[in-house]
Design an enzyme around this catalytic site. Sequence first.
Site, PDB file in Angstrom:
ATOM      1  N   LYS A 178       0.840  -1.189   0.000  1.00  0.00           N
ATOM      2  CA  LYS A 178       0.000   0.000   0.000  1.00  0.00           C
ATOM      3  C   LYS A 178       0.884   1.250   0.000  1.00  0.00           C
ATOM      4  O   LYS A 178       1.629   1.476   0.956  1.00  0.00           O
ATOM      5  CB  LYS A 178      -0.925  -0.010   1.218  1.00  0.00           C
ATOM      6  N   THR A 211      -9.287   9.425   8.004  1.00  0.00           N
ATOM      7  CA  THR A 211      -8.941   8.163   7.339  1.00  0.00           C
ATOM      8  C   THR A 211      -8.726   7.020   8.315  1.00  0.00           C
ATOM      9  O   THR A 211      -8.135   5.998   7.966  1.00  0.00           O
ATOM     10  CB  THR A 211      -7.667   8.343   6.501  1.00  0.00           C
ATOM     11  N   GLY A 213      -9.006   3.708  10.114  1.00  0.00           N
ATOM     12  CA  GLY A 213      -9.588   2.422   9.755  1.00  0.00           C
ATOM     13  C   GLY A 213      -9.341   1.992   8.322  1.00  0.00           C
ATOM     14  O   GLY A 213      -9.836   0.948   7.893  1.00  0.00           O
ATOM     15  N   THR A 214      -8.550   2.766   7.583  1.00  0.00           N
ATOM     16  CA  THR A 214      -8.338   2.470   6.159  1.00  0.00           C
ATOM     17  C   THR A 214      -7.791   1.064   5.922  1.00  0.00           C
ATOM     18  O   THR A 214      -8.304   0.314   5.085  1.00  0.00           O
ATOM     19  CB  THR A 214      -7.366   3.502   5.547  1.00  0.00           C
ATOM     20  N   GLY A 215      -6.725   0.701   6.646  1.00  0.00           N
ATOM     21  CA  GLY A 215      -6.087  -0.595   6.418  1.00  0.00           C
ATOM     22  C   GLY A 215      -6.977  -1.769   6.780  1.00  0.00           C
ATOM     23  O   GLY A 215      -7.053  -2.758   6.041  1.00  0.00           O
ATOM     24  N   CYS A 216      -7.663  -1.659   7.906  1.00  0.00           N
ATOM     25  CA  CYS A 216      -8.584  -2.722   8.333  1.00  0.00           C
ATOM     26  C   CYS A 216      -9.701  -2.895   7.306  1.00  0.00           C
ATOM     27  O   CYS A 216     -10.073  -4.016   6.937  1.00  0.00           O
ATOM     28  CB  CYS A 216      -9.215  -2.379   9.679  1.00  0.00           C
TER      29      CYS A 216
END
Length: 270
Positions: A178, A211, A213-216
């Site tokens: 990412k 932003t 919580g983006t990765g989860c």
Amino acid sequence: MSAPGGLPRVLTVAGSDSGGGAGIQADLKTMLALGAHGMSVITAVTAQNSLGVQGAWELPVEAVRAQYRSVVDDMGVSAVKTGMLASAELVEAVAELIGGTDAPAVVDPVGVSKHGDPLLAASALDSVRTKLLPVATVATPNLDEVAQLTGVRVESEDGLRRAAAAVLAYGPAWVLIKGGHLPVEAGAVDLLTDGSEEYWLRAPRHDNRHTHGTGCTLASAIACGLAKGETVPDAVAAAKEYVTRAIAAGFALGRGIGPVDHGWLFRAGA
């Protein structure tokens, strides 16, 4: 495999975010939005809000193992997603459980929170490398996590291939690097590869600080696609689109960084 009514079953193995923006809460919201039945194994409880993580308490390994066996042995599972695992003991236990489960696994090697708070003990890094990554269908590290795990530091788009090769060396079938932390002019660019096929996923960078919580959210969305029988490239592309729209709709909550909007699909009337 699908649950009664045709719903795919997705199991998240992660920590609880009391503020509801990341962790188990974000995972379950994403699964609901994308048409899956979400199930959970809680690995840790955090006291967390828009300003950061005020406290974290990991659960005993036996509690994590019991939750996993309770769900999988009775309900079955179409895909598994991992998030915060906190300690070497939990990483190794979860890796063993996933290794014995006939379902694709998305591993989000969470190291720190959006606010920079550590969520993985330094002593657990070797267990992630040698136990967890080898059982991953897709690993989804951001650039900070790549540096933590491999020592490879990426400062431009050209470095994404080097980062991907370094993570693939630990054994996941696919890796999604990412690139959201790259300079703004690069846009939001990610690289998905299995070492032979390459897919570059690009999206506009939204000027929105909310932003959390983006990765989860991205990892859970990928797991939903895999649970529905999609190929890895198709699942990742659809997940990227979902999370990009969720970031665009992210909203202020509290005094710090607000969450992405997991429910944008409903509000868009889709």
